[in-house]
Motif scaffolding. Structure first.
Motif, PDB file in Angstrom:
ATOM      1  N   MET A   1       0.538  -1.437   0.488  1.00  0.00           N
ATOM      2  CA  MET A   1       0.060   0.322   0.010  1.00  0.00           C
ATOM      3  C   MET A   1       0.907   1.213   0.132  1.00  0.00           C
ATOM      4  O   MET A   1       1.974   1.321   0.805  1.00  0.00           O
ATOM      5  N   SER A   2       0.767   1.697  -0.921  1.00  0.00           N
ATOM      6  CA  SER A   2       1.479   3.002  -1.289  1.00  0.00           C
ATOM      7  C   SER A   2       1.310   4.792  -0.364  1.00  0.00           C
ATOM      8  O   SER A   2      -0.373   4.231  -0.292  1.00  0.00           O
ATOM      9  N   GLY A   3       2.409   4.949   0.205  1.00  0.00           N
ATOM     10  CA  GLY A   3       1.778   6.116   0.558  1.00  0.00           C
ATOM     11  C   GLY A   3       1.993   7.413   0.391  1.00  0.00           C
ATOM     12  O   GLY A   3       2.559   7.657  -1.462  1.00  0.00           O
ATOM     13  N   LEU A   4       1.660   8.827   0.570  1.00  0.00           N
ATOM     14  CA  LEU A   4       1.780  10.007   0.448  1.00  0.00           C
ATOM     15  C   LEU A   4       3.457  10.155  -0.408  1.00  0.00           C
ATOM     16  O   LEU A   4       3.817  11.001  -0.996  1.00  0.00           O
ATOM     17  N   PHE A   5       4.746   9.799   0.606  1.00  0.00           N
ATOM     18  CA  PHE A   5       5.828   9.638   0.136  1.00  0.00           C
ATOM     19  C   PHE A   5       6.396   8.586  -0.331  1.00  0.00           C
ATOM     20  O   PHE A   5       7.361   8.340  -0.098  1.00  0.00           O
ATOM     21  N   ASN A  17       7.927  11.420  -4.604  1.00  0.00           N
ATOM     22  CA  ASN A  17       7.257  11.233  -3.761  1.00  0.00           C
ATOM     23  C   ASN A  17       5.522  11.440  -4.697  1.00  0.00           C
ATOM     24  O   ASN A  17       5.941  11.596  -5.610  1.00  0.00           O
ATOM     25  N   ARG A  18       4.479  11.134  -3.431  1.00  0.00           N
ATOM     26  CA  ARG A  18       3.521  11.474  -4.389  1.00  0.00           C
ATOM     27  C   ARG A  18       2.899  13.121  -4.345  1.00  0.00           C
ATOM     28  O   ARG A  18       1.521  13.457  -4.503  1.00  0.00           O
ATOM     29  N   ILE A  19       3.428  14.053  -4.269  1.00  0.00           N
ATOM     30  CA  ILE A  19       2.656  15.753  -4.125  1.00  0.00           C
ATOM     31  C   ILE A  19       3.576  16.085  -5.263  1.00  0.00           C
ATOM     32  O   ILE A  19       4.476  15.728  -5.604  1.00  0.00           O
ATOM     33  N   ALA A 337       3.546  18.530   6.360  1.00  0.00           N
ATOM     34  CA  ALA A 337       3.654  17.138   5.791  1.00  0.00           C
ATOM     35  C   ALA A 337       4.239  15.622   6.765  1.00  0.00           C
ATOM     36  O   ALA A 337       3.491  14.835   6.462  1.00  0.00           O
ATOM     37  N   ALA A 338       5.470  15.524   6.166  1.00  0.00           N
ATOM     38  CA  ALA A 338       6.213  14.511   6.361  1.00  0.00           C
ATOM     39  C   ALA A 338       6.107  14.815   7.678  1.00  0.00           C
ATOM     40  O   ALA A 338       6.298  13.143   8.569  1.00  0.00           O
TER      41      ALA A 338
END
Length: 375
Positions: A1-5, A17-19, A337-338
């Motif tokens: 499961m991928s997260g924002l980072f 990352n996903r930002i 965010a991190a």
């Protein structure tokens, strides 16, 4: 499961990352050329830790500018400045992307901080916009677009392809076509603005023809190993989204067949219908688009909380999040965010991260340990 980072790979391009920094119009160009504003602006966004920076809506022709201050890629003279922006983004650690667009009937206006209305016809900078039909956005205003001929349509499609070729030459690795916000492509798709009775009007297939052909033209010059994406307004909040959304999904399936890899799920803005603004406005809509098309998706629109953004990625509602005003307020928002997510990762470049690693906003005694201490 991928997260924002977690990293994200699309075609042969990997984001750290996903930002992503969403395209944000600055209206600081001159004749489509960059000015001293652009390089520090985009370098700061990239330096702040995002994985992708998508440069603001860049006009494919002079008539396609929203305002006289729009960036442009309608001539080879624009390529050098565009290349400087792409290099500044890449040097700061992010993937350089660019959004190409044509404002259609919304072209020829003043910047929003000057009112955002049509430029007065007496102004030497004024021009008449073009659109699928001679239907103005605001009926009582004299800013009526000229209906495009078939030759106009072919010319603008070639303009998109030529601008994509220049974007590639400038070093951009991610391309987004702006097919939303009531601009030209969206106005072909919308029955609010398209009253044509030829091959580009009437049925959904006909209204989508301009979009499909434009993507095909761009695909011929944009390499298959680089992401080709677009922003599409899939809802209008006009009381007819039970039709608008399924139609948009069908159009996206056609565009996917032409080579589109990802869609930035947006709003049509083809009317003046009020939008029910709320946090994470289009996240669930993006999730439906992903389920029914199989496309990778992203969206923006009031995604401002780190936990919300991370949850949207982890729940597979979007593959990455587009962040706009939050980054203007704080280009280093990815670091914030991190920390909120408890992610142990160096988001900022070393010359920033080193000095901030044990820093707190509360004053503390400073121990001088080397001659290179931060002043």
């Amino acid at each position: 499961m991928s997260g924002l980072f977690d990293s994200f790979t699309l075609k042969q391009i990997t984001l750290r990352n996903r930002i992503a920094a969403s395209p944000m119009c600055q209206y600081q160009a001159k004749d489509g050329l960059i000015t001293e504003w652009h390089l520090p602006h985009y370098a700061a966004l990239a330096r702040g830790g995002v994985g992708l920076v998508v440069v603001e809506a860049t006009a494919v022709s002079p008539e396609g500018r929203i305002t006289p201050g729009d960036l442009g890629l309608w001539g080879d003279a624009h390529t050098k400045g565009a290349a400087a922006i792409a290099k500044a983004i890449a040097d700061a650690g992010a993937v350089p992307g660019i959004q190409l667009g044509h404002a259609g009937r919304k072209a020829g206006c003043t910047p929003p901080w000057e009112g955002g209305g049509p430029i007065a016809s007496s102004d030497l900078q004024a021009w008449q916009p073009i659109a699928p039909s001679a239907v103005p956005l605001i009926a009582e205003r004299p800013h009526v677009p000229r209906q495009m001929s078939l030759e106009d349509i072919q010319r603008v499609q070639q303009d998109f392809a030529d601008a994509a070729r220049r974007a590639l030459a400038a070093g951009f690795q991610w391309l987004e076509l702006h097919f939303a916000h009531g601009f030209l492509a969206q106005s072909f798709l919308s029955t609010h603005s398209n009253r044509r009775n030829d091959a580009y009007g009437g049925s959904l297939e006909n209204r989508a023809r301009f979009l499909v052909e434009t993507v095909a033209a761009v695909r011929r010059v944009w390499p298959a190993h680089l992401p080709l994406t677009l922003r599409l307004g899939v809802v209008e909040f006009d009381g007819h989204d039970e039709v608008n959304l399924p139609e948009s999904i069908q159009v996206l399936q056609w565009l996917q067949a032409e080579g589109v890899d990802l869609v930035d799920v947006g709003i049509g803005f083809s009317t003046l219908a009020p939008v029910p603004w709320a946090p994470n406005l289009l996240v669930d809509t993006a999730a439906r688009v992903a389920r029914e098309t199989g496309l990778k998706t992203t969206t923006s629109w009031l995604i401002t909380d780190a936990k919300d953004a991370d949850r949207a990625v982890r729940e597979n509602k979007v593959d990455l999040v587009m962040v706009a005003r939050r980054l203007l307020d704080n280009p280093h928002w990815p670091r914030q965010a991190a920390r909120e997510l408890g992610v142990v990762e160096q988001v900022l470049p070393t010359p920033y991260a080193y000095w901030l690693q044990n820093w707190s906003p509360q004053p503390e005694p400073i121990s001088i340990e080397s001659c290179q201490e931060l002043a």
